[in-house]
Design a protein around this motif. Structure first.
Motif, PDB file in Angstrom:
ATOM      1  N   PRO A 272       0.828  -1.212   0.000  1.00 28.22           N
ATOM      2  CA  PRO A 272       0.000   0.000   0.000  1.00 28.22           C
ATOM      3  C   PRO A 272       0.859   1.258   0.000  1.00 28.22           C
ATOM      4  O   PRO A 272       1.978   1.258   0.490  1.00 28.22           O
ATOM      5  CB  PRO A 272      -0.798  -0.133   1.303  1.00 28.22           C
ATOM      6  CG  PRO A 272      -0.783  -1.584   1.623  1.00 28.22           C
ATOM      7  CD  PRO A 272       0.527  -2.095   1.130  1.00 28.22           C
ATOM      8  N   THR A 273       0.332   2.314  -0.578  1.00 29.93           N
ATOM      9  CA  THR A 273       1.086   3.560  -0.668  1.00 29.93           C
ATOM     10  C   THR A 273       0.903   4.448   0.553  1.00 29.93           C
ATOM     11  O   THR A 273       1.637   5.406   0.728  1.00 29.93           O
ATOM     12  CB  THR A 273       0.655   4.339  -1.922  1.00 29.93           C
ATOM     13  OG1 THR A 273      -0.769   4.570  -1.856  1.00 29.93           O
ATOM     14  CG2 THR A 273       0.965   3.548  -3.183  1.00 29.93           C
ATOM     15  N   SER A 274      -0.071   4.156   1.387  1.00 27.47           N
ATOM     16  CA  SER A 274      -0.305   4.993   2.558  1.00 27.47           C
ATOM     17  C   SER A 274      -0.941   4.157   3.657  1.00 27.47           C
ATOM     18  O   SER A 274      -1.406   3.042   3.422  1.00 27.47           O
ATOM     19  CB  SER A 274      -1.225   6.169   2.213  1.00 27.47           C
ATOM     20  OG  SER A 274      -2.519   5.682   1.893  1.00 27.47           O
ATOM     21  N   ALA A 275      -0.952   4.720   4.864  1.00 32.45           N
ATOM     22  CA  ALA A 275      -1.545   4.014   5.993  1.00 32.45           C
ATOM     23  C   ALA A 275      -3.041   3.816   5.787  1.00 32.45           C
ATOM     24  O   ALA A 275      -3.590   2.767   6.117  1.00 32.45           O
ATOM     25  CB  ALA A 275      -1.291   4.795   7.291  1.00 32.45           C
ATOM     26  N   ILE A 276      -3.724   4.813   5.227  1.00 30.73           N
ATOM     27  CA  ILE A 276      -5.169   4.698   5.023  1.00 30.73           C
ATOM     28  C   ILE A 276      -5.466   3.668   3.934  1.00 30.73           C
ATOM     29  O   ILE A 276      -6.454   2.931   4.001  1.00 30.73           O
ATOM     30  CB  ILE A 276      -5.786   6.070   4.665  1.00 30.73           C
ATOM     31  CG1 ILE A 276      -7.310   6.014   4.702  1.00 30.73           C
ATOM     32  CG2 ILE A 276      -5.302   6.546   3.311  1.00 30.73           C
ATOM     33  CD1 ILE A 276      -7.874   5.806   6.072  1.00 30.73           C
ATOM     34  N   ASP A 277      -4.601   3.561   2.928  1.00 28.37           N
ATOM     35  CA  ASP A 277      -4.747   2.556   1.885  1.00 28.37           C
ATOM     36  C   ASP A 277      -4.643   1.162   2.490  1.00 28.37           C
ATOM     37  O   ASP A 277      -5.436   0.272   2.202  1.00 28.37           O
ATOM     38  CB  ASP A 277      -3.668   2.769   0.821  1.00 28.37           C
ATOM     39  CG  ASP A 277      -3.828   1.814  -0.352  1.00 28.37           C
ATOM     40  OD1 ASP A 277      -4.971   1.424  -0.632  1.00 28.37           O
ATOM     41  OD2 ASP A 277      -2.819   1.467  -0.974  1.00 28.37           O
ATOM     42  N   SER A 278      -3.664   0.980   3.361  1.00 26.94           N
ATOM     43  CA  SER A 278      -3.494  -0.306   4.045  1.00 26.94           C
ATOM     44  C   SER A 278      -4.692  -0.608   4.935  1.00 26.94           C
ATOM     45  O   SER A 278      -5.150  -1.757   5.012  1.00 26.94           O
ATOM     46  CB  SER A 278      -2.213  -0.278   4.883  1.00 26.94           C
ATOM     47  OG  SER A 278      -2.066  -1.463   5.609  1.00 26.94           O
ATOM     48  N   TRP A 279      -5.225   0.417   5.588  1.00 35.24           N
ATOM     49  CA  TRP A 279      -6.368   0.209   6.489  1.00 35.24           C
ATOM     50  C   TRP A 279      -7.597  -0.245   5.708  1.00 35.24           C
ATOM     51  O   TRP A 279      -8.333  -1.123   6.162  1.00 35.24           O
ATOM     52  CB  TRP A 279      -6.664   1.503   7.245  1.00 35.24           C
ATOM     53  CG  TRP A 279      -7.781   1.340   8.217  1.00 35.24           C
ATOM     54  CD1 TRP A 279      -7.693   0.904   9.502  1.00 35.24           C
ATOM     55  CD2 TRP A 279      -9.174   1.563   7.956  1.00 35.24           C
ATOM     56  NE1 TRP A 279      -8.940   0.853  10.061  1.00 35.24           N
ATOM     57  CE2 TRP A 279      -9.874   1.245   9.150  1.00 35.24           C
ATOM     58  CE3 TRP A 279      -9.888   1.999   6.853  1.00 35.24           C
ATOM     59  CZ2 TRP A 279     -11.247   1.360   9.258  1.00 35.24           C
ATOM     60  CZ3 TRP A 279     -11.254   2.111   6.951  1.00 35.24           C
ATOM     61  CH2 TRP A 279     -11.928   1.797   8.139  1.00 35.24           C
ATOM     62  N   VAL A 280      -7.849   0.353   4.532  1.00 30.74           N
ATOM     63  CA  VAL A 280      -8.982  -0.067   3.706  1.00 30.74           C
ATOM     64  C   VAL A 280      -8.834  -1.538   3.325  1.00 30.74           C
ATOM     65  O   VAL A 280      -9.781  -2.317   3.398  1.00 30.74           O
ATOM     66  CB  VAL A 280      -9.094   0.813   2.444  1.00 30.74           C
ATOM     67  CG1 VAL A 280     -10.136   0.241   1.482  1.00 30.74           C
ATOM     68  CG2 VAL A 280      -9.469   2.245   2.820  1.00 30.74           C
ATOM     69  N   ARG A 281      -7.625  -1.938   2.940  1.00 28.82           N
ATOM     70  CA  ARG A 281      -7.377  -3.336   2.575  1.00 28.82           C
ATOM     71  C   ARG A 281      -7.653  -4.265   3.761  1.00 28.82           C
ATOM     72  O   ARG A 281      -8.225  -5.335   3.610  1.00 28.82           O
ATOM     73  CB  ARG A 281      -5.924  -3.470   2.118  1.00 28.82           C
ATOM     74  CG  ARG A 281      -5.599  -4.664   1.261  1.00 28.82           C
ATOM     75  CD  ARG A 281      -6.039  -4.458  -0.168  1.00 28.82           C
ATOM     76  NE  ARG A 281      -5.919  -3.091  -0.630  1.00 28.82           N
ATOM     77  CZ  ARG A 281      -4.778  -2.487  -0.959  1.00 28.82           C
ATOM     78  NH1 ARG A 281      -3.648  -3.139  -0.906  1.00 28.82           N
ATOM     79  NH2 ARG A 281      -4.772  -1.244  -1.371  1.00 28.82           N
ATOM     80  N   GLN A 282      -7.224  -3.848   4.946  1.00 27.36           N
ATOM     81  CA  GLN A 282      -7.469  -4.657   6.145  1.00 27.36           C
ATOM     82  C   GLN A 282      -8.957  -4.802   6.422  1.00 27.36           C
ATOM     83  O   GLN A 282      -9.419  -5.864   6.846  1.00 27.36           O
ATOM     84  CB  GLN A 282      -6.780  -4.025   7.355  1.00 27.36           C
ATOM     85  CG  GLN A 282      -5.308  -4.359   7.466  1.00 27.36           C
ATOM     86  CD  GLN A 282      -4.747  -3.887   8.800  1.00 27.36           C
ATOM     87  OE1 GLN A 282      -5.114  -2.828   9.304  1.00 27.36           O
ATOM     88  NE2 GLN A 282      -3.864  -4.665   9.379  1.00 27.36           N
ATOM     89  N   ALA A 283      -9.712  -3.727   6.205  1.00 25.40           N
ATOM     90  CA  ALA A 283     -11.159  -3.791   6.426  1.00 25.40           C
ATOM     91  C   ALA A 283     -11.798  -4.829   5.512  1.00 25.40           C
ATOM     92  O   ALA A 283     -12.717  -5.550   5.915  1.00 25.40           O
ATOM     93  CB  ALA A 283     -11.791  -2.417   6.197  1.00 25.40           C
ATOM     94  N   TYR A 284     -11.326  -4.931   4.288  1.00 26.43           N
ATOM     95  CA  TYR A 284     -11.864  -5.933   3.363  1.00 26.43           C
ATOM     96  C   TYR A 284     -11.450  -7.344   3.777  1.00 26.43           C
ATOM     97  O   TYR A 284     -12.152  -8.303   3.477  1.00 26.43           O
ATOM     98  CB  TYR A 284     -11.400  -5.639   1.936  1.00 26.43           C
ATOM     99  CG  TYR A 284     -12.326  -4.698   1.205  1.00 26.43           C
ATOM    100  CD1 TYR A 284     -13.194  -5.156   0.228  1.00 26.43           C
ATOM    101  CD2 TYR A 284     -12.356  -3.338   1.503  1.00 26.43           C
ATOM    102  CE1 TYR A 284     -14.062  -4.292  -0.431  1.00 26.43           C
ATOM    103  CE2 TYR A 284     -13.206  -2.465   0.853  1.00 26.43           C
ATOM    104  CZ  TYR A 284     -14.066  -2.950  -0.114  1.00 26.43           C
ATOM    105  OH  TYR A 284     -14.937  -2.093  -0.751  1.00 26.43           O
ATOM    106  N   CYS A 285     -10.323  -7.481   4.451  1.00 19.60           N
ATOM    107  CA  CYS A 285      -9.903  -8.805   4.930  1.00 19.60           C
ATOM    108  C   CYS A 285     -10.858  -9.335   5.996  1.00 19.60           C
ATOM    109  O   CYS A 285     -11.084 -10.539   6.078  1.00 19.60           O
ATOM    110  CB  CYS A 285      -8.492  -8.741   5.517  1.00 19.60           C
ATOM    111  SG  CYS A 285      -7.197  -8.573   4.282  1.00 19.60           S
ATOM    112  N   GLY A 286     -11.442  -8.450   6.807  1.00 18.12           N
ATOM    113  CA  GLY A 286     -12.334  -8.897   7.867  1.00 18.12           C
ATOM    114  C   GLY A 286     -11.575  -9.522   9.022  1.00 18.12           C
ATOM    115  O   GLY A 286     -10.340  -9.551   9.045  1.00 18.12           O
TER     116      GLY A 286
END
Length: 338
Positions: free
Chosen positions: A139-153
């Protein structure tokens, strides 16, 4: 001062139990955190008495802000500061200033692991392996990584976590993927719609396949995100409905597209349903937060709701339909069931 009593209220039950039972090294408590508590407790007791009590956290999930008690207001503020810190907007890592004697702890990429070390290590190792395997960029940013984590569940089921990884990192064993893995494949044509010129891959199944069952799944998915309960503002619901729609039963994201560029709309939709949000889309969704609500909290709620919709209304139904065709029951199991 030694006769004074100070009361601390925490929403971390494990830390409270650890403090109340300092002479017992509880196996359920991170040894790292336990060491910190002992070190600070010894120094605090030199100056005043300390009582530590537990209170359930995150009151915003159970009641309106206007109904918070004074202690719940303080908890809410603390959670907000902690959230800012996790997103990289807070002060430097406080662990850098810890000064107790033993100073032993675990770090991954320079970040300290406070708790559940085993699970964190397995997760990080798994992500790195998948990254190498798939060629997926970080991910390019912390918020980008956070969105990905949210989709992981946060499923506790191993199979569910594995299936989530397959959808996010495009690892479903479609005909096209099987051919790339050098498996004997007669054709990479989609086995659901059977249209010549199609390639059975995850993008085709999620967005474009004209199989009637998959078209119905996409309709249900789009309805679910448009009718999201957090979108009680009509303008916000209109934004979702205008930008995420079905074009001839093909799912497209029209956000930020000046003309009708189907390839760009397809790329955006494919990223959206897998948690790969563009920076502009993240900013646009955050700006949709109602003026009377905390924008960061509203954004986290809306992203998690979109992630749940993707997993429950799109990924799993598509997997079930594809799996029923791609992996038909063996003759032995059919005869047994009969």
């Amino acid at each position: 001062l030694p006769c004074l009593r100070v009361a601390a209220v925490l929403d971390n039950l494990g830390a409270v139990l650890a403090y109340k039972r300092l002479k017992e090294r509880l196996p359920t408590t991170s040894q790292d955190v336990w060491d910190e508590i002992v070190w600070y407790a010894e120094r605090v007791r030199r100056h005043f008495g300390l009582d530590v009590d537990w209170q359930r956290g995150h009151p915003e999930k159970r009641k309106a802000l206007t109904k918070f008690t004074f202690m719940e207001v303080l908890q809410h503020l603390s959670d907000g500061l902690a959230a800012d810190g996790r997103r990289g907007r807070g002060a430097p890592d406080p662990s850098l200033s810890f000064s107790h004697g033993r100073r032993w702890f675990v770090r991954i990429d320079g970040r300290r692991v406070f708790d559940q070390t085993g699970e964190v290590l397995l997760h990080e190792i798994g992500v790195k392996k998948l990254t190498l395997y798939h060629g997926y960029s970080a991910p390019t940013s912390a918020i980008d990584s956070w969105v990905r984590q949210a989709y992981c569940g946060k499923s506790k089921d191993v199979f569910s976590r594995a299936m989530t990884a397959k959808f996010i990192l495009e690892q479903l064993a479609t005909s096209e993927r099987a051919a790339q893995w050098s498996y004997p494949v007669d054709s990479t044509r989609c086995r659901l719609c059977c249209v010549d010129g199609t390639h059975e891959n995850l993008r085709h199944l999620l967005l474009d396949c004209q199989c009637a069952k998959l078209c119905d799944i996409r309709r249900n998915y789009v309805r679910s995100i448009v009718a999201e309960r957090y979108l009680d503002d009509g303008l916000v619901a209109d934004f979702i409905e205008d930008n995420f729609r079905l074009c001839n039963d093909r799912l497209r994201c029209l956000f930020g597209i000046g003309g009708v560029d189907d390839a760009v709309a397809s790329d955006a939709a494919y990223g959206f349903v897998r948690g790969f949000w563009s920076t502009d889309l993240i900013a646009a969704v955050r700006d949709l937060a109602p003026s009377d609500q905390d924008s960061a909290l509203w954004f986290s709620c809306i992203v998690r709701s979109f992630a749940r919709a993707a997993r429950n209304q799109l990924w799993r139904p598509v997997w079930d339909v594809w799996h029923s065709v791609a992996v038909p029951p063996s003759p032995a199991s059919s005869s047994t069931s009969g």
